[in-house]
Design a protein around this motif. Structure first.
Motif, mmCIF file in Angstrom:
data_model
loop_
_atom_site.group_PDB
_atom_site.id
_atom_site.type_symbol
_atom_site.label_atom_id
_atom_site.label_comp_id
_atom_site.label_asym_id
_atom_site.label_seq_id
_atom_site.Cartn_x
_atom_site.Cartn_y
_atom_site.Cartn_z
ATOM 1 N N LYS A 40 1.042 -1.228 0.205
ATOM 2 C CA LYS A 40 0.016 -0.016 -0.035
ATOM 3 C C LYS A 40 0.934 1.131 -0.026
ATOM 4 C CE LYS A 40 -3.860 2.463 1.026
ATOM 5 N NZ LYS A 40 -4.524 2.944 -0.202
ATOM 6 N N SER A 41 0.394 2.334 -0.454
ATOM 7 C CA SER A 41 1.284 3.669 -0.691
ATOM 8 C C SER A 41 1.538 4.124 0.696
ATOM 9 C CB SER A 41 0.756 4.603 -1.780
ATOM 10 O OG SER A 41 0.647 3.973 -2.939
ATOM 11 N N ILE A 42 2.846 4.550 0.831
ATOM 12 C CA ILE A 42 3.286 4.988 2.357
ATOM 13 C C ILE A 42 3.972 6.320 1.968
ATOM 14 C CG2 ILE A 42 5.027 4.781 3.999
ATOM 15 C CD1 ILE A 42 3.256 2.406 3.917
ATOM 16 N N LEU A 63 -15.493 0.235 -6.364
ATOM 17 C CA LEU A 63 -15.092 1.790 -6.242
ATOM 18 C C LEU A 63 -14.717 2.241 -4.892
ATOM 19 C CD1 LEU A 63 -15.707 4.058 -8.300
ATOM 20 C CD2 LEU A 63 -17.645 4.531 -6.988
ATOM 21 N N ASN A 64 -13.433 2.632 -4.942
ATOM 22 C CA ASN A 64 -13.007 2.954 -3.750
ATOM 23 C C ASN A 64 -12.480 4.372 -3.501
ATOM 24 O OD1 ASN A 64 -9.656 3.460 -2.914
ATOM 25 N ND2 ASN A 64 -9.626 2.216 -4.985
ATOM 26 N N ALA A 65 -12.616 4.892 -2.469
ATOM 27 C CA ALA A 65 -11.864 6.258 -1.987
ATOM 28 C C ALA A 65 -11.492 5.964 -0.559
ATOM 29 C CB ALA A 65 -12.810 7.445 -2.304
ATOM 30 N N MET A 66 -10.235 5.296 -0.402
ATOM 31 C CA MET A 66 -9.754 5.232 1.066
ATOM 32 C C MET A 66 -9.030 6.442 1.416
ATOM 33 S SD MET A 66 -10.579 1.992 0.573
ATOM 34 C CE MET A 66 -9.831 1.347 2.167
ATOM 35 N N GLY A 67 -8.378 7.135 0.485
ATOM 36 C CA GLY A 67 -7.885 8.309 1.048
ATOM 37 C C GLY A 67 -6.418 8.350 1.680
ATOM 38 N N LEU A 68 -5.638 7.349 0.663
ATOM 39 C CA LEU A 68 -4.269 7.056 1.189
ATOM 40 C C LEU A 68 -3.973 6.694 2.679
ATOM 41 C CD1 LEU A 68 -3.952 10.022 -0.801
ATOM 42 C CD2 LEU A 68 -2.011 8.470 -1.491
ATOM 43 N N PRO A 69 -4.795 6.080 3.396
ATOM 44 C CA PRO A 69 -4.651 5.747 4.580
ATOM 45 C C PRO A 69 -3.166 4.942 4.875
ATOM 46 C CG PRO A 69 -6.291 4.225 3.988
ATOM 47 C CD PRO A 69 -5.838 5.136 2.763
ATOM 48 N N ASN A 70 -2.385 5.456 5.703
ATOM 49 C CA ASN A 70 -1.110 4.787 6.000
ATOM 50 C C ASN A 70 -0.459 5.167 7.288
ATOM 51 O OD1 ASN A 70 1.723 6.125 5.170
ATOM 52 N ND2 ASN A 70 -0.162 7.103 4.366
ATOM 53 N N LEU A 117 6.604 4.673 -7.468
ATOM 54 C CA LEU A 117 5.928 6.018 -7.112
ATOM 55 C C LEU A 117 4.669 5.980 -7.625
ATOM 56 C CD1 LEU A 117 9.205 7.876 -8.826
ATOM 57 C CD2 LEU A 117 8.820 6.741 -6.666
ATOM 58 N N ASN A 118 3.825 6.111 -6.571
ATOM 59 C CA ASN A 118 2.502 6.556 -6.856
ATOM 60 C C ASN A 118 2.143 7.766 -7.408
ATOM 61 O OD1 ASN A 118 -0.556 6.330 -7.055
ATOM 62 N ND2 ASN A 118 -1.078 5.586 -5.093
ATOM 63 N N LEU A 119 1.914 7.882 -8.564
ATOM 64 C CA LEU A 119 1.671 9.337 -9.283
ATOM 65 C C LEU A 119 0.204 9.267 -9.833
ATOM 66 C CD1 LEU A 119 4.917 10.046 -11.126
ATOM 67 C CD2 LEU A 119 4.393 10.557 -8.889
ATOM 68 N N SER A 120 -0.629 8.452 -8.935
ATOM 69 C CA SER A 120 -1.907 8.252 -9.963
ATOM 70 C C SER A 120 -3.148 7.891 -9.164
ATOM 71 C CB SER A 120 -1.531 7.067 -10.664
ATOM 72 O OG SER A 120 -0.710 6.043 -10.245
ATOM 73 N N CYS A 121 -3.190 8.136 -7.789
ATOM 74 C CA CYS A 121 -4.561 8.103 -7.098
ATOM 75 C C CYS A 121 -5.329 8.902 -7.625
ATOM 76 C CB CYS A 121 -4.132 8.539 -5.529
ATOM 77 S SG CYS A 121 -5.741 8.024 -4.629
ATOM 78 N N PRO A 122 -6.517 8.473 -8.137
ATOM 79 C CA PRO A 122 -7.688 9.257 -8.968
ATOM 80 C C PRO A 122 -8.314 10.417 -8.034
ATOM 81 C CG PRO A 122 -8.427 7.260 -8.251
ATOM 82 C CD PRO A 122 -7.028 7.143 -7.702
ATOM 83 N N HIS A 123 -8.197 10.102 -6.678
ATOM 84 C CA HIS A 123 -8.867 11.413 -6.015
ATOM 85 C C HIS A 123 -8.175 12.141 -4.976
ATOM 86 C CE1 HIS A 123 -8.881 8.114 -3.199
ATOM 87 N NE2 HIS A 123 -9.410 7.445 -4.252
ATOM 88 N N ALA A 124 -7.043 11.963 -4.932
ATOM 89 C CA ALA A 124 -6.135 12.839 -3.800
ATOM 90 C C ALA A 124 -5.659 14.136 -4.842
ATOM 91 C CB ALA A 124 -5.079 11.797 -3.298
ATOM 92 N N ILE A 182 -2.076 -0.197 -14.739
ATOM 93 C CA ILE A 182 -2.769 1.399 -14.713
ATOM 94 C C ILE A 182 -3.148 1.394 -13.153
ATOM 95 C CG2 ILE A 182 -3.245 1.895 -16.851
ATOM 96 C CD1 ILE A 182 -6.078 1.161 -16.113
ATOM 97 N N ASN A 183 -3.402 2.672 -12.559
ATOM 98 C CA ASN A 183 -3.958 2.660 -11.110
ATOM 99 C C ASN A 183 -5.613 2.562 -11.573
ATOM 100 O OD1 ASN A 183 -4.826 3.721 -8.529
ATOM 101 N ND2 ASN A 183 -2.816 4.547 -8.414
ATOM 102 N N THR A 184 -6.455 3.103 -10.743
ATOM 103 C CA THR A 184 -7.869 2.876 -10.893
ATOM 104 C C THR A 184 -8.276 4.181 -11.764
ATOM 105 O OG1 THR A 184 -8.080 4.093 -8.779
ATOM 106 C CG2 THR A 184 -8.392 1.703 -8.877
ATOM 107 N N LEU A 185 -9.579 4.001 -12.202
ATOM 108 C CA LEU A 185 -10.195 4.977 -13.028
ATOM 109 C C LEU A 185 -11.246 5.798 -12.262
ATOM 110 C CD1 LEU A 185 -9.560 2.706 -15.136
ATOM 111 C CD2 LEU A 185 -11.335 3.781 -16.618
#
Ligand code: RRO
Length: 294
Positions: A40-42, A63-70, A117-124, A182-185
């Protein structure tokens, strides 16, 4: 299978974001036959994530929007400092700018085999897709991280762009060792009784079977236009799915949504192996094959 100068026992990896970040779980995934692990992204500091609901299952995916919890990089280092795996261990990281990426990368460098490198979270907004949609930022972050660590650096891209090839080229020019696609749409679901969006964050990232054709198109186009290896991710749930991705140019594949069934790693890697035996091919021989048979 040697990719990024790392030895993968099979091409089927755990994709980022799916099964948490505990060392116990990483050992378990290894035992279950995964060829490698992406965490998971840190981020630089602990992050609680969004309020519930953060995930909803749809007929055709999640469909997820976890919000980068870490837990933040320092706690994560405590968690993994004694971890010993025989398969490649890739840590996914996110940050708001290249300085933050570099800081996190340096802290992790001696505790993992590669960075994604996560350059792709669709909602952050300030962390994800907004930076991954800008080719200059992708170039700079990749270049700065590459300069500051010795281990391979893989860049995970968003499909939410006009031209994913342009972004992949920027990552390659910045020195990336590989691309994950890919990351999510970015997507939406509505509760018609509540008369509002289901997710607390309104928008989320769509994953699962329904995104497979989009992911295949991205992998196909990236493979034809860059030289670095591609990790294909997006709706893979069977050996046949994995073979499609490999034929489109993926050297490795990542399992996300389908990892709710933990037998998936063995099932897919054995299925791919049986296909190769039957057709008398090596894995290497079928990478990108479908891009040449036109
Ligand atoms: O944590 C998330 O909400 C999330 C991330 Br970081 C990502 O990269 N992709 C996604 O669909 N969700």
């Amino acid at each position: 299978m040697r990719v990024f100068e790392l030895e993968f026992p099979n091409p089927v990896l755990l994709a980022s974001g799916v099964l948490g970040i505990s060392s116990y779980l990483f050992k378990r995934i290894e035992k279950l036959g995964a060829g490698g692990i992406v965490t998971k992204s840190i981020g630089i500091s602990p992050k609680k994530g969004y309020e519930n609901p953060t995930i909803v299952e749809l007929d055709y995916g999640f469909l997820n929007a976890m919000g980068l919890p870490n837990p933040g990089v320092d706690y994560f280092l405590e968690e993994i400092k004694d971890l010993s795996l025989k398969i490649p261990f890739i840590v996914s990281i996110f940050g708001k700018d290249s300085e933050e990426f570099v800081k996190i990368a340096k802290k992790l460098e001696n505790y993992c085999d590669a960075l994604e490198l996560n350059l792709s979270c669709p909602h952050a907004e300030s962390y994800g897709m907004a930076i991954g949609q800008d080719e200059k930022i992708v170039y700079k972050i990749t270049k700065d991280v590459k300069k500051s660590v010795e281990i391979p650096v893989i860049v995970k891209l968003t499909p939410n762009v006009n031209d994913i090839v342009r972004i992949a080229r920027s990552a390659e020019n910045g020195g990336a060792d590989g691309i994950t696609a890919i990351n999510t749409l970015k997507a939406l679901a509505i509760d018609i009784d509540m008369e509002k969006p289901i997710l607390k964050n309104v928008y989320g990232g769509l994953s699962g079977r329904c995104i497979k054709p989009v992911a295949l198109r991205c992998v196909y186009d990236i493979y034809k236009n860059v030289k670095i290896p591609v990790i294909g991710v997006g709706g893979i749930a069977s050996p046949e799915d994995a073979i499609e991705f490999i034929m489109c140019g993926a050297s490795l594949v990542g399992i996300g949504s389908a990892a709710r069934d933990l037998n998936v790693f063995k099932d897919i890697s054995e299925g791919v192996e049986n296909f190769l035996k039957k057709k008398k091919y090596t894995l290497k021989e079928i990478i990108g094959k479908a891009t040449k048979n036109i």
